[in-house]
Design a protein around this motif. Sequence first.
Motif, PDB file in Angstrom:
ATOM      1  N   GLY A  34      -8.362   7.588  -6.046  1.00  0.00           N
ATOM      2  CA  GLY A  34      -6.924   7.436  -6.243  1.00  0.00           C
ATOM      3  C   GLY A  34      -6.518   6.001  -5.936  1.00  0.00           C
ATOM      4  O   GLY A  34      -6.920   5.453  -4.901  1.00  0.00           O
ATOM      5  N   VAL A  36      -3.484   3.341  -5.215  1.00  0.00           N
ATOM      6  CA  VAL A  36      -2.091   3.254  -4.786  1.00  0.00           C
ATOM      7  C   VAL A  36      -1.749   1.801  -4.500  1.00  0.00           C
ATOM      8  O   VAL A  36      -2.623   0.943  -4.424  1.00  0.00           O
ATOM      9  N   ARG A 182       1.863  12.150  -4.502  1.00  0.00           N
ATOM     10  CA  ARG A 182       1.061  12.261  -3.283  1.00  0.00           C
ATOM     11  C   ARG A 182       0.322  13.589  -3.192  1.00  0.00           C
ATOM     12  O   ARG A 182      -0.808  13.652  -2.727  1.00  0.00           O
ATOM     13  N   LEU A 185      -2.733  13.294  -5.362  1.00  0.00           N
ATOM     14  CA  LEU A 185      -3.753  12.462  -4.720  1.00  0.00           C
ATOM     15  C   LEU A 185      -4.548  13.249  -3.681  1.00  0.00           C
ATOM     16  O   LEU A 185      -5.772  13.136  -3.599  1.00  0.00           O
ATOM     17  N   CYS A 189      -8.340  13.579  -5.046  1.00  0.00           N
ATOM     18  CA  CYS A 189      -9.121  12.378  -4.765  1.00  0.00           C
ATOM     19  C   CYS A 189      -9.960  12.487  -3.494  1.00  0.00           C
ATOM     20  O   CYS A 189      -9.527  13.062  -2.491  1.00  0.00           O
ATOM     21  N   THR A 192      -9.579   6.512  -1.658  1.00  0.00           N
ATOM     22  CA  THR A 192      -8.343   5.842  -2.043  1.00  0.00           C
ATOM     23  C   THR A 192      -8.556   4.337  -2.038  1.00  0.00           C
ATOM     24  O   THR A 192      -9.144   3.784  -1.101  1.00  0.00           O
ATOM     25  N   GLY A 206      -8.087  11.474   0.590  1.00  0.00           N
ATOM     26  CA  GLY A 206      -6.922  11.381  -0.269  1.00  0.00           C
ATOM     27  C   GLY A 206      -5.759  10.688   0.406  1.00  0.00           C
ATOM     28  O   GLY A 206      -5.941   9.883   1.332  1.00  0.00           O
ATOM     29  N   TYR A 207      -4.545  11.045  -0.018  1.00  0.00           N
ATOM     30  CA  TYR A 207      -3.358  10.319   0.439  1.00  0.00           C
ATOM     31  C   TYR A 207      -3.131  10.487   1.940  1.00  0.00           C
ATOM     32  O   TYR A 207      -2.827   9.515   2.636  1.00  0.00           O
TER      33      TYR A 207
END
Length: 608
Positions: A34, A36, A182, A185, A189, A192, A206-207
Amino acid sequence: MAHLLGADRVSLALGTRVLLDGVSLGLDDGQRIGVVGPNGAGKSTLLRVLAGTQEADDGRVTRAGGTRLAMLDQRDELGGGTVLDAVHGSADAHEWASDARIRAVHDGLLPDVDLGADLTTLSGGQRRRVALAALLVRDDEVLVLDEPTNHLDVEGVAWLAEHLVQRFGRGNGALVVVTHDRWFLDAVCTRTWEVHDGVVDQYDGGYAAYVLARAERARTASVTEEKRQNLLRKELAWLRRGAPARTSKPKFRLDAASALIADEPPPRDNLELTRMATARLGKDVLDVEDVTLALGGRTLLDDVTWRIGPGDRFGLVGVNGAGKTSLLRLLSGRLAPDAGRVKRGKTIRVAELRQDVEDLDEVADLRVVEVVEAEKRSVVVGGKELTASQLVERLGFTKDRARTPVRDLSGGERRRLSLLRLLVGEPNVLLLDEPTNDLDTDTLAALEDLLDGWPGTLIVVSHDRYLLERVCDRQLALLGDGHLRDLPGGVEEYLALRRAALSGAGAGAGSGAGARTHVPDETAAAGAGTPPEPVRSAADVRAARKEVTRIERRLAKIADLEKGLHDQMAAQATDHEAITRLDADLRALAAEREDLELAWLEAAELAE
């Protein structure tokens, strides 16, 4: 794990801005990445460089031999032809119709799209789903997706997350995705990448894991900066000692102080949505009474009643075209119902954030700071007066961007400016239509922090589950049948209702999905025959919570009484009459406890 794709010391600049500065990355088989970062940091540029659609100024991108890669760009460049042409090209129907994976893509993304329809007749959301389906039916080892959740509703986002997790397991290729969703994610994911200031920081998970790691990094940076400041104060104090005329300071001390001053780290998290004052809100807010609304030959709302009180916080979900935006327009007064009425309290001050931010078109020639000044030249925040320029700077607009005409702003900047423009009006009712569109994760976090402490009434239409579950107390659904349904189980209940409706799983599921609902306390016998679940007002919730507390106190008292009776029975084991009397008392307490437990369950459901 096999290596599939890599970037080696890649650099790229656009004009005077350096987006990538010596970035090195690797993508291995089985990874789901992911991406960001702030708007404009270079996330989409990074994806295009990795995909080979944009050349880097320096460095190189490597790809394992034979690795097939496909990319979904933010722009849906489908060209002409039909939906079938875009998704399957010249392939015969029997070549793809027999593949269960491809049929699943059709069911998940194109259930309401005519495969023979001309692409030029499709809506923006339909074109996005067609473009996404065209990639997912292929057999590429690496998928690069730029904002794949745009134009997808909650149901579509959930399907896409499940599909990608199943497809890109160990040994099945790799995924790189840019998204501001979010929940997506976290669901999809395994790693990140954060793009900022020309570099890419990498995190496991992930997030949620990224946020924790970033918080730890910020804490470490804070400690480092505190040590730097302490050392700097000592060096400067030493340099000031002695007579003013003395200039024979050791050069290494001067150099050390200069290095400390130059080593000041740039601010990373300077984005803040300022909490303005809120106008007083009375007891009466908004009452939707027996409202019917039809648009384009479709009945969007059919005899709907919904009472909204002070401090209520509702999230609205539903299928595309069900009428969520039209319902917000009714509440704001921009749309009149065909039947029924919308009653507004005398003290309400409504602010509406529209999905397309079209209200900014009226001020396209003004500069950012001028737009805010037109609303209010200054506001008082925390006892301190802030000017319009200070407010826009807090929202992430640099001095240069604050003087930029509105027509030249990016989508994320327009959304941020619209939010600020609403807040300076000090509203007490906020109507937000897809507020997360075009916002990066930092801005979303600032928005949620603001809404967490919002003292007024809040109605949010969004496909962002993370936002809905954090800032809203209750969720409602428009299922396309003209009725508003309460969702005690939140978004998960909505997805279950939609799955049941699409699979036609029996009359019970069908009646649950289509039950006619008046909100909050009026019921209708029409529909599928199951009792509707009314939306509860804030007063109902408070009363239910008091009832839960009362029942819990009584249950604790009954437990003590039962323990006392058991002790008495043990002490009077030879007294038959006493045992009979005590046993009757125990039975009475057990019956009361059972009734209270049922009442507790009902009250607890209302109090959620």
